[in-house]
Structures are given as structure tokens and as C-alpha cells.
Design a protein around this motif. Structure first.
Motif, PDB file in Angstrom:
ATOM      1  N   VAL A 423       0.849  -1.187   0.000  1.00 42.15           N
ATOM      2  CA  VAL A 423       0.000   0.000   0.000  1.00 42.15           C
ATOM      3  C   VAL A 423       0.886   1.239   0.000  1.00 42.15           C
ATOM      4  CG1 VAL A 423      -1.742   1.316   1.276  1.00 42.15           C
ATOM      5  CG2 VAL A 423      -1.886  -1.172   1.164  1.00 42.15           C
ATOM      6  N   GLU A 424       0.500   2.228  -0.754  1.00 40.85           N
ATOM      7  CA  GLU A 424       1.257   3.467  -0.877  1.00 40.85           C
ATOM      8  C   GLU A 424       1.379   4.160   0.481  1.00 40.85           C
ATOM      9  OE1 GLU A 424       0.778   7.642  -3.405  1.00 40.85           O
ATOM     10  OE2 GLU A 424      -0.951   6.409  -2.913  1.00 40.85           O
ATOM     11  N   GLY A 425       2.508   4.848   0.662  1.00 40.87           N
ATOM     12  CA  GLY A 425       2.684   5.690   1.838  1.00 40.87           C
ATOM     13  C   GLY A 425       3.225   4.945   3.038  1.00 40.87           C
ATOM     14  N   HIS A 426       3.294   5.687   4.162  1.00 43.46           N
ATOM     15  CA  HIS A 426       3.807   5.151   5.411  1.00 43.46           C
ATOM     16  C   HIS A 426       2.928   5.659   6.552  1.00 43.46           C
ATOM     17  CE1 HIS A 426       7.259   5.293   2.663  1.00 43.46           C
ATOM     18  NE2 HIS A 426       7.662   4.188   3.266  1.00 43.46           N
ATOM     19  N   GLY A 427       2.884   4.892   7.619  1.00 39.59           N
ATOM     20  CA  GLY A 427       2.147   5.325   8.792  1.00 39.59           C
ATOM     21  C   GLY A 427       0.894   4.516   9.032  1.00 39.59           C
ATOM     22  N   VAL A 428       0.089   5.032   9.968  1.00 38.43           N
ATOM     23  CA  VAL A 428      -1.091   4.305  10.428  1.00 38.43           C
ATOM     24  C   VAL A 428      -2.103   4.110   9.303  1.00 38.43           C
ATOM     25  CG1 VAL A 428      -3.033   4.382  12.033  1.00 38.43           C
ATOM     26  CG2 VAL A 428      -0.777   5.142  12.783  1.00 38.43           C
ATOM     27  N   LEU A 463     -11.807   1.519  -4.290  1.00 33.59           N
ATOM     28  CA  LEU A 463     -12.361   2.769  -4.799  1.00 33.59           C
ATOM     29  C   LEU A 463     -13.563   3.210  -3.972  1.00 33.59           C
ATOM     30  CD1 LEU A 463     -12.121   2.107  -8.643  1.00 33.59           C
ATOM     31  CD2 LEU A 463     -10.853   3.844  -7.362  1.00 33.59           C
ATOM     32  N   ARG A 464     -14.379   2.264  -3.544  1.00 32.84           N
ATOM     33  CA  ARG A 464     -15.550   2.611  -2.725  1.00 32.84           C
ATOM     34  C   ARG A 464     -15.155   3.044  -1.318  1.00 32.84           C
ATOM     35  NH1 ARG A 464     -17.979  -1.872  -5.417  1.00 32.84           N
ATOM     36  NH2 ARG A 464     -17.560  -3.234  -3.634  1.00 32.84           N
ATOM     37  N   LEU A 465     -14.000   2.584  -0.838  1.00 34.88           N
ATOM     38  CA  LEU A 465     -13.544   2.991   0.494  1.00 34.88           C
ATOM     39  C   LEU A 465     -13.124   4.457   0.524  1.00 34.88           C
ATOM     40  CD1 LEU A 465     -11.459  -0.133   1.596  1.00 34.88           C
ATOM     41  CD2 LEU A 465     -13.693   0.589   2.452  1.00 34.88           C
ATOM     42  N   ASP A 466     -12.956   5.060  -0.654  1.00 39.10           N
ATOM     43  CA  ASP A 466     -12.687   6.496  -0.781  1.00 39.10           C
ATOM     44  C   ASP A 466     -11.409   6.906  -0.041  1.00 39.10           C
ATOM     45  OD1 ASP A 466     -13.172   9.015  -1.745  1.00 39.10           O
ATOM     46  OD2 ASP A 466     -14.353   9.632  -0.003  1.00 39.10           O
ATOM     47  N   THR A 467     -10.373   6.095  -0.195  1.00 43.86           N
ATOM     48  CA  THR A 467      -9.077   6.453   0.359  1.00 43.86           C
ATOM     49  C   THR A 467      -8.213   7.059  -0.737  1.00 43.86           C
ATOM     50  OG1 THR A 467      -7.059   5.598   1.382  1.00 43.86           O
ATOM     51  CG2 THR A 467      -8.231   4.118  -0.105  1.00 43.86           C
ATOM     52  N   ASP A 468      -7.275   7.896  -0.357  1.00 44.57           N
ATOM     53  CA  ASP A 468      -6.379   8.513  -1.330  1.00 44.57           C
ATOM     54  C   ASP A 468      -5.191   7.620  -1.660  1.00 44.57           C
ATOM     55  OD1 ASP A 468      -7.923  10.810  -1.451  1.00 44.57           O
ATOM     56  OD2 ASP A 468      -6.874  11.739   0.238  1.00 44.57           O
ATOM     57  N   LEU A 469      -5.083   6.484  -0.989  1.00 41.99           N
ATOM     58  CA  LEU A 469      -3.934   5.607  -1.175  1.00 41.99           C
ATOM     59  C   LEU A 469      -4.249   4.521  -2.202  1.00 41.99           C
ATOM     60  CD1 LEU A 469      -2.817   5.130   2.544  1.00 41.99           C
ATOM     61  CD2 LEU A 469      -2.081   6.859   0.900  1.00 41.99           C
ATOM     62  N   LEU A 470      -3.263   4.200  -3.001  1.00 42.38           N
ATOM     63  CA  LEU A 470      -3.393   3.085  -3.938  1.00 42.38           C
ATOM     64  C   LEU A 470      -2.547   1.918  -3.427  1.00 42.38           C
ATOM     65  CD1 LEU A 470      -0.536   2.964  -5.774  1.00 42.38           C
ATOM     66  CD2 LEU A 470      -1.532   5.063  -6.697  1.00 42.38           C
ATOM     67  N   ALA A 471      -2.712   0.756  -4.068  1.00 44.26           N
ATOM     68  CA  ALA A 471      -1.989  -0.441  -3.646  1.00 44.26           C
ATOM     69  C   ALA A 471      -1.584  -1.246  -4.870  1.00 44.26           C
ATOM     70  CB  ALA A 471      -2.854  -1.288  -2.714  1.00 44.26           C
ATOM     71  N   THR A 472      -0.449  -1.920  -4.754  1.00 37.43           N
ATOM     72  CA  THR A 472      -0.038  -2.885  -5.767  1.00 37.43           C
ATOM     73  C   THR A 472      -0.116  -4.276  -5.162  1.00 37.43           C
ATOM     74  OG1 THR A 472       2.312  -2.836  -5.186  1.00 37.43           O
ATOM     75  CG2 THR A 472       1.525  -1.183  -6.755  1.00 37.43           C
ATOM     76  N   CYS A 473      -0.267  -5.287  -6.021  1.00 34.56           N
ATOM     77  CA  CYS A 473      -0.491  -6.624  -5.475  1.00 34.56           C
ATOM     78  C   CYS A 473      -0.132  -7.686  -6.517  1.00 34.56           C
ATOM     79  CB  CYS A 473      -1.953  -6.783  -5.040  1.00 34.56           C
ATOM     80  SG  CYS A 473      -2.282  -8.319  -4.166  1.00 34.56           S
ATOM     81  N   PRO A 511       1.776  -5.984 -16.333  1.00 31.16           N
ATOM     82  CA  PRO A 511       1.855  -5.348 -15.009  1.00 31.16           C
ATOM     83  C   PRO A 511       0.513  -4.983 -14.399  1.00 31.16           C
ATOM     84  CG  PRO A 511       2.545  -3.833 -16.727  1.00 31.16           C
ATOM     85  CD  PRO A 511       2.397  -5.169 -17.387  1.00 31.16           C
ATOM     86  N   GLY A 512      -0.472  -4.650 -15.203  1.00 30.13           N
ATOM     87  CA  GLY A 512      -1.778  -4.281 -14.671  1.00 30.13           C
ATOM     88  C   GLY A 512      -1.785  -2.897 -14.040  1.00 30.13           C
ATOM     89  N   VAL A 513      -2.962  -2.454 -13.638  1.00 29.28           N
ATOM     90  CA  VAL A 513      -3.153  -1.140 -13.023  1.00 29.28           C
ATOM     91  C   VAL A 513      -3.191  -1.309 -11.503  1.00 29.28           C
ATOM     92  CG1 VAL A 513      -4.667   0.866 -12.860  1.00 29.28           C
ATOM     93  CG2 VAL A 513      -4.466  -0.380 -15.019  1.00 29.28           C
ATOM     94  N   PRO A 514      -2.518  -0.462 -10.746  1.00 27.50           N
ATOM     95  CA  PRO A 514      -2.600  -0.567  -9.286  1.00 27.50           C
ATOM     96  C   PRO A 514      -4.045  -0.483  -8.795  1.00 27.50           C
ATOM     97  CG  PRO A 514      -0.830   0.905  -9.915  1.00 27.50           C
ATOM     98  CD  PRO A 514      -1.588   0.582 -11.178  1.00 27.50           C
ATOM     99  N   LEU A 515      -4.285  -1.070  -7.652  1.00 25.93           N
ATOM    100  CA  LEU A 515      -5.616  -1.065  -7.050  1.00 25.93           C
ATOM    101  C   LEU A 515      -5.952   0.336  -6.548  1.00 25.93           C
ATOM    102  CD1 LEU A 515      -5.272  -4.345  -4.944  1.00 25.93           C
ATOM    103  CD2 LEU A 515      -6.256  -4.110  -7.232  1.00 25.93           C
ATOM    104  N   GLY A 516      -7.189   0.748  -6.772  1.00 28.86           N
ATOM    105  CA  GLY A 516      -7.643   2.041  -6.292  1.00 28.86           C
ATOM    106  C   GLY A 516      -7.375   3.185  -7.231  1.00 28.86           C
ATOM    107  N   VAL A 517      -7.035   2.893  -8.502  1.00 27.57           N
ATOM    108  CA  VAL A 517      -6.719   3.944  -9.467  1.00 27.57           C
ATOM    109  C   VAL A 517      -7.824   4.114 -10.498  1.00 27.57           C
ATOM    110  CG1 VAL A 517      -5.124   4.652 -11.291  1.00 27.57           C
ATOM    111  CG2 VAL A 517      -4.240   3.664  -9.172  1.00 27.57           C
ATOM    112  N   GLN A 518      -8.227   3.027 -11.108  1.00 27.64           N
ATOM    113  CA  GLN A 518      -9.157   3.102 -12.238  1.00 27.64           C
ATOM    114  C   GLN A 518     -10.324   2.156 -12.028  1.00 27.64           C
ATOM    115  OE1 GLN A 518      -7.268   2.333 -16.013  1.00 27.64           O
ATOM    116  NE2 GLN A 518      -9.190   1.784 -17.010  1.00 27.64           N
ATOM    117  N   SER A 519     -11.517   2.675 -12.207  1.00 33.91           N
ATOM    118  CA  SER A 519     -12.711   1.842 -12.073  1.00 33.91           C
ATOM    119  C   SER A 519     -12.828   0.897 -13.269  1.00 33.91           C
ATOM    120  CB  SER A 519     -13.960   2.724 -11.976  1.00 33.91           C
ATOM    121  OG  SER A 519     -15.120   1.953 -11.863  1.00 33.91           O
ATOM    122  N   ALA A 520     -13.362  -0.287 -13.011  1.00 33.07           N
ATOM    123  CA  ALA A 520     -13.594  -1.306 -14.035  1.00 33.07           C
ATOM    124  C   ALA A 520     -12.295  -1.736 -14.724  1.00 33.07           C
ATOM    125  CB  ALA A 520     -14.600  -0.810 -15.070  1.00 33.07           C
TER     126      ALA A 520
END
Length: 739
Positions: A423-428, A463-473, A511-520
Motif C-alpha cells: 500500500v502506498e505511503g507510510h504510517g497508520v 475505490l468505494r472505500l474512498d481512500t487517497d492511497l493506492l496499492a499494488t499486489c 503489469p496491470g493497473v494498481p488497485l484504487g486507481v481506475q474503475s472497471a
């Protein structure tokens, strides 16, 4: 006209200049006539019940540590004079938790005269005198000061009658003015030029400013101590410095230089209620001893540290919270000039704020790290046909914990799922989002969805969680019956395969698109065929240094290690050790290593496992029975006594220290037996005779572990998810231990 005043009406500017000229004339007369160190005029604030600084005249460093405002009910002499309308000559009181400013702890007395006309008080005129002169003002000097203050008060009343606002501004005026003659000790301190008036104070301010710059860049307690050592120890000519912090009613040494270990051990962990200069400085004013006789008279039981003079400086944070103490030890006897005491306490003020800030930052980092650890799997699922090991390495504390994770999921139809993500970023927040994504993937996998469908659904959820962070997996399913694997990437580096021929192969995958970036978003699968003995590595991008290619770094890392032996945990340890050390890691690292044993090979590697529930009083007995029956079934009864003793010791440690569920695993190799004991405590077990370092004082230990180490041919501990795996190997022929 300055830029700051160019936008103000000309009349207002003229009124301000008239007020400033009136104040300057009075302060010039007072500082010069009474040979004061500093003079200051506080005027009543227009919109609040307080006093604000209008003008300060004097020499550094005293002028830099005066409050710019104070409430009229504050305990300071200026506020008392304003309230009582009386002449006050006194030392400043001790600061309390209710005080807004940390002032008055330097060796000066303050004389304060209210500026009153017809029962209306416009403010206060205060002057600073060295403590040695406290009470030495003659009657004539007092009368002159009162008369000059009365003239200033009437001048202010006249200005007020002409419509000029006689109130404080947000920007007080500072005027360099040298009145008081420096004491002899100041001239012997080798600060500045003795024949240049004001050089001592200005030279003292240089290390103070350098210390402030260094502390602004400090990320850890070690950084704070290094700054103190560089800009306090050396400039002031001290031989020793000790920085201590208070927590849970005790004093803990943060850093020290020069002092003997015996003195440090006595101080480290001592009570704040002890009769000790460090403890007393924590709750009171700074303590200065010019020679050993002064220190001995005050503290007869203080340990000898080879010093000739000492300084104990309290460190305070916001709202005067007690943070710790900075202790300086000097080789020779010396007196501490007023200017030196002032600057040392200003430095202590900076140290206290910096130490409080980094400790709060470290607590936040520890919170995110603990949260992240709790969200990792406690145990890794495993099938006889595949052996799995995982490692999670934290980034440097400067950057905080990231959102890296791994997971192993047992599926139906002889399949096992391997997952690694970041998940992008650091911290809680990153740790929380990581937990949400991991839970979603686990749930969708349990429902039987394929890797592409899992990533598609998880992407929509994020995307529905409405967080500003994206994730790779990276999600990969391995069919253990034939070695075929199908996986999918969401902006994540592709897996690596190391075959038995030692060649490292990069898996070709979209590679695909990171999670939380693009719908569908759609995710394309890739396929891998694993041969028996092949090694599969899933990883996150923290494996590479800054500006280095992640895939190339991982390929080089995997290719640089020797062949995998029968102990995959040991191989994972070597793999983790080859990753850039924590000082150079800018991100967390998650490593998931899987070795495909193959169906034919797995049939020749008998394995057993059992679980012991947390606080099971019969758990240790059950573990011994498990080992005894397993060895009997394998025809190795002769090893039962030693292995039962070992499992009894390890299981007892796990149940007592970890207070968690425990999992036991046994494997029979061609010439050895492997045992793993998994629990949720990260502290490694250390045989008694090996636990010699201070950082190992909380480790699991005991003479039993020393026996375990002696009976086994290999013994170690590896972090795994929330806890650790204690692993060992024992020769299947006890007369000839395996190397």
C-alpha cells in the motif's frame, strides 16, 4: 519606510514612531544609569487581558529569552507589578505546568515598576540585573528609577490624550544596548573578544543557532543526542555529556559520551524520586556545581565520575512537561557566567522540545508498525508438496512503517494461494488500508474467485472505500499436484523463479493497473510451470535502493545466493540479510519464498503438525506425546528422549512468553529431522549463556535453551507474520550429528 510599514496609513506610522522614540529614550536612560543587563517595556494589550512586549533594549543572550506576552495574573514580577501597582524587585519564580513561557531560569533578578498615572496603568518597565547585585540597588538608584518610570508614564498618558494608541504590537522592537559590566567569570570563559563589548553574548549565540538547525533535522533520539554532543559538549569544553529521558517514573539514558559504564548503569532506570542531582534538576531549576566540594555537600552519595564541575539542565516540552535532563561534566573547576547559564538553558529548552517531538514520532511509528504486524498472518498455511517462508523487514524509522504484506491461503482442489502487496505511503493510514485490502483478497479467494477476478473486485472495493492511497499486489495460485501456477499483477513487480539449475527466471506478465486507481480495470493472468525443487520468490519494491531498478535488484539478489538446502527458513534468513540494511531502506520489504517439492518428492518427506491452544495447561504434555508418536511411526524411537526434551522447552517458552496459540511442525528428511515451533511473540529465544547484550535483556532465555542448542545440529529463530518460527534440525543418526 520599510516594506512592512508601507501599507499602513502615514498617520499611524508617525504615531508608532513617536511611541517608539519615547520608549527608546527611557530605556536608554535606565540601562545606562543603572548599568543593567537589559530593559524591557510591557504595555497593556488592547484586545486581551495581558501584557505584550513593546521594546527590549540590552545585550544578548538575555534579550532573546524574554516572553513576548504574559497574562496579567501570571506569577512573573512584571505581571505582579502591573496588578498591584507596586515596585517589585525579585527573582523570577519557578515555572509551573500552568505557565505559558519558560522564562526566569537564568541567574538574574528583575526590577519591575508599573507605569501608572491617575490609577490607570499603561504597562510595566522592567530591568534585568545580575543575581550577584540582587538587593544591592541603593536608595538613590531606586528613587531615580521610580522617578524616571513616572516620567515615562506621564509621557505615555500625554501620547494617549493625543489619540496615539499606547498598546503593544505584534512585533516588538529590539535595540542593542550594553549596560551591565560582565562578571570576571564571563571574561574567563573564552567566549568572543574580551576587549569587544557584546562579543561574548553574540559568540555564545552561534552554537545555539547551530543546535536549533540540527534539531530541526533530527528524526530520532540518537539524532538529538548527536546534535547535543556536537553543539554543546565541544563548544563549552565539557568532557562528558549525558542525555536522559523520563518515562513511567524513571530516568532512562538516551545517549552518553565519556562517562563510565558504572555511572550510566546507576542512572539508567533510576527513580525520579531518588536523592540525585539529575532527579532534582528534573523537578526544579538547573543545578550548577563549580567544584566537587559544592556537589559533595549537596549530594554526599553522588557517584564519582572524575569531574571538576557539573551542570544539570532540565529538559521540558509543551506545557512544561518534564522530558528529561542534560548533564554536562567538566574536567576542571570552573564558574558558570550568567551568559553561559542563559544559553545552556536556552539549549536545554530546544533539546526538550526536539526530544518530545521525536519520541512522539517514534510512538506513532511504533503504533503503525504494531498495527501492521497484527494485520499480518499469524501462521503460514502449508501443504506437503510446497514449503513456504516469509520475511517482513521494516524501513528506517525516518520514513515510518509502510503497507507491505504477504499472505498464504489454503484453497480447495490441491491449490495454495500466495499473495504479496504494498500500500502506498507510510504510517497508520497505510497499515489500516493494508488490512482492508488483505481482508478483501482473503475473502474473495475463500469464495473461489480466480486471481484476475480477485484483483478486479478488490480494486472496486478500494475505490468505494474512498481512500487517497493506492496499492499494488501479486496474487498467485499454485496447483501442488502438477506444479502449474496462475497469477495476476496489479501494478506489482513480477515473481522470480530459481530452478534447480541455479538459473533465475523473470516471469513474463502484464503489469496491470494498481488497485484504487481506475474503475472497471481488467487484469490479465500469467502462467508458470514449476519443476520439483524450484524456488518461487514474491517481493515488494523496498528490496531495492533508491533509484535502482526493483526487478533487476531482486533478480541479482536471488541469483547471488547458493542453492537452497533442506532448511528453507535458513535460506530466507540469508535472503533477508542480503537486502539493504534498515539504515538504507526507504520502504518496508515483504518477501515470500515458496519451494515446490513436487508430488514424488513430497511423498518421501513425511511431515506432521499439531496446534496447541493458548493457555492450554496440557499443551506441553500433548507436544511430547505428538513427538513421541511421530518418531515411533517413522522408526526413530531412539531420538525420542532428546526431541521430547527439546519440544517441551520450546513449547513452554512459547506458551509462557508469547501467550498465544502454538503450532508444531515435524518433517523427516533423508538424514535429519526438522522441527518448527510457531508463536506470536517476535522476541527471539536466546540461550542463557548467550544473552549478554543489553538489547537482549527481554529475550526469552533459560538454561533449557542452552541445552536445546547443544542437542541440535542447527538452531535458529526467524520472524514470521505476527510472531516467529523457532526452527531446529537434528541428525537422524544421533551418534553422527549432521553438519
Amino acid at each position: 519606510m520599510t516594506e512592512a510599514t508601507s501599507h499602513r496609513p502615514p498617520e499611524t506610522v508617525r504615531h508608532t514612531e513617536i511611541l517608539q522614540q519615547t520608549l527608546y529614550t527611557a530605556l536608554h536612560d535606565v540601562v545606562g544609569k543603572l548599568d543593567a543587563v537589559m530593559g524591557i517595556v510591557y504595555l497593556a494589550e488592547q484586545r486581551s487581558q495581558g501584557l505584550g512586549t513593546a521594546m527590549i533594549a540590552g545585550s544578548p543572550p538575555a534579550i532573546f529569552w524574554m516572553p513576548d506576552r504574559m497574562d496579567i495574573d501570571a506569577p512573573y514580577s512584571s505581571a505582579v507589578a502591573f496588578r498591584t501597582r507596586e515596585f517589585i524587585v525579585a527573582e523570577e519564580p519557578h515555572p509551573t505546568s500552568d505557565d505559558e513561557y519558560f522564562v526566569g531560569l537564568f541567574p538574574y533578578a528583575i526590577a519591575s515598576v508599573p507605569l501608572t498615572v491617575n490609577d490607570h496603568c499603561y504597562g510595566v518597565l522592567s530591568i534585568l540585573l545580575p543575581t550577584s547585585r540582587h538587593g544591592m540597588c541603593s536608595k538613590e538608584q531606586v528613587e531615580w528609577l521610580e522617578g524616571r518610570s513616572n516620567q515615562l508614564a506621564h509621557a505615555l498618558a500625554h501620547l494617549s490624550s493625543q489619540g496615539i494608541s499606547v498598546t503593544s504590537s505584534f512585533r516588538p522592537v529590539l535595540v542593542p544596548m550594553f549596560g551591565g559590566t560582565p562578571p570576571e567569570s564571563s571574561r574567563n570563559a573564552k567566549w568572543g573578544l574580551p576587549y569587544a563589548r557584546g562579543s561574548t553574548g553574540l559568540t555564545l549565540m552561534y552554537p545555539l543557532r547551530r543546535l536549533a538547525i540540527a534539531l530541526n533535522r533530527a528524526f530520532t533520539s540518537k539524532d538529538v543526542f548527536c546534535a547535543a554532543k556536537t553543539y554543546i559538549l565541544d563548544p563549552f569544553g565539557a568532557k562528558d555529556i549525558t542525555l536522559s529521558a523520563v518515562a513511567d517514573g524513571r530516568i532512562w539514558v538516551v545517549g552518553h559520551s565519556g562517562r563510565s559504564s558504572a555511572v550510566i548503569k546507576r542512572l539508567h532506570g533510576s527513580s525520579v524520586n531518588d536523592s540525585d542531582p539529575t532527579a532534582d534538576a528534573l523537578y526544579g531549576r538547573p543545578i550548577f556545581f563549580s567544584d566537587s566540594s559544592q556537589r559533595k555537600d549537596s549530594y554526599p552519595n553522588a557517584p564519582e565520575d572524575g569531574g571538576g564541575s557539573w551542570a544539570y539542565l532540565p529538559l521540558r516540552g509543551g506545557n512544561f512537561r518534564r522530558i528529561g535532563v542534560c548533564n554536562l561534566v567538566f574536567s576542571e573547576e570552573r564558574t558558570f557566567a550568567a551568559e553561559e547559564q542563559t544559553v545552556l538553558m536556552m539549549m536545554a529548552d530546544l533539546l526538550g522540545s526536539a526530544l518530545e517531538r521525536v519520541r512522539l514520532s517514534q510512538r506513532e511509528h511504533e503504533l503503525s508498525r504494531c498495527l501492521q504486524k497484527r494485520l499480518l498472518p499469524r501462521f503460514l498455511a502449508e501443504l506437503p508438496e510446497v514449503t513456504i517462508a516469509a520475511r517482513h523487514l521494516s524501513a528506517t524509522p525516518d520514513f515510518g512503517s509502510g503497507g507491505d504484506w504477504y499472505d498464504v491461503i489454503t484453497l480447495h482442489a490441491n491449490q495454495i494461494g500466495l499473495v504479496v502487496g504494498d500500500v502506498e505511503g507510510h504510517g497508520v493510514e497505510s497499515a489500516v488500508v493494508m488490512g482492508q485490502v488483505r481482508t478483501a483478497i482473503l475473502a474473495y479467494a475463500s469464495e473461489g474467485h480466480s486471481p484476475p477476478e480477485i484483483l478486479k473486485r478488490t480494486n472496486e472495493l478500494l475505490l468505494r472505500l474512498d481512500t487517497d492511497l493506492l496499492a499494488t499486489c501479486c496474487v498467485l495460485y499454485l496447483n501442488v499436484s502438477n506444479g502449474k501456477a496462475r497469477g495476476c499483477l496489479a501494478g506489482h513487480p513480477p515473481p522470480l523463479v530459481k530452478n534447480t539449475d541455479r538459473k533465475t527466471q523473470l516471469v513474463t506478465a502484464h503489469p496491470g493497473v494498481p488497485l484504487g486507481v481506475q474503475s472497471a480495470a481488467l487484469y490479465q493472468p500469467f502462467d508458470i510451470q514449476l519443476n520439483s525443487g524450484a524456488l518461487l520468490l514474491l517481493y515488494t519494491d523496498g528490496i531495492a535502493l533508491r533509484h535502482h531498478d526493483v526487478v533487476a535488484s531482486a533478480t541479482e539478489l536471488l541469483g547471488s545466493l547458493d542453492d537452497v538446502d533442506s532448511n528453507l527458513e535458513g535460506y530466507a534468513d540469508r535472503l533477508a540479510a542480503a537486502v539493504p540494511d534498515q539504515q538504507h531502506r526507504l520502504d518496508d520489504v515483504a518477501l515470500l519464498v515458496a519451494r515446490y517439492e513436487g508430488v514424488s518428492l513430497a511423498s518421501h518427506v513425511p511431515s506432521k503438525r499439531m496446534e496447541i491452544q493458548r493457555r492450554d495447561l496440557q499443551g506441553v504434555r500433548a507436544s511430547r506425546k505428538f513427538v513421541r508418536e511421530s518418531l515411533k511411526g517413522w522408526g526413530l524411537d531412539t531420538l525420542s528422549d532428546d526431541l521430547e526434551l527439546i519440544v517441551s522447552e520450546l513449547t513452554t517458552n512459547a506458551l509462557i512468553h508469547a501467550d498465544s496459540d502454538v503450532e508444531l511442525r515435524l518433517r523427516l528428511r533423508a538424514d535429519r529431522i526438522q522441527m518448527e515451533v510457531c508463536d506470536s511473540e517476535t522476541t527471539p529465544p536466546i540461550p542463557t549463556f548467550y544473552a549478554t547484550k543489553e538489547e537482549e535483556s527481554e529475550a526469552e532465555g533459560g538454561r533449557g535453551l542452552y541445552i536445546v542448542d547443544a542437542l541440535t545440529s542447527a538452531f535458529g529463530s526467524s520472524p514470521s507474520g505476527r510472531g516467529k518460527i523457532v526452527w531446529l534440525e537434528m541428525s537422524a543418526s544421533p551418534e553422527f550429528p549432521a553438519e
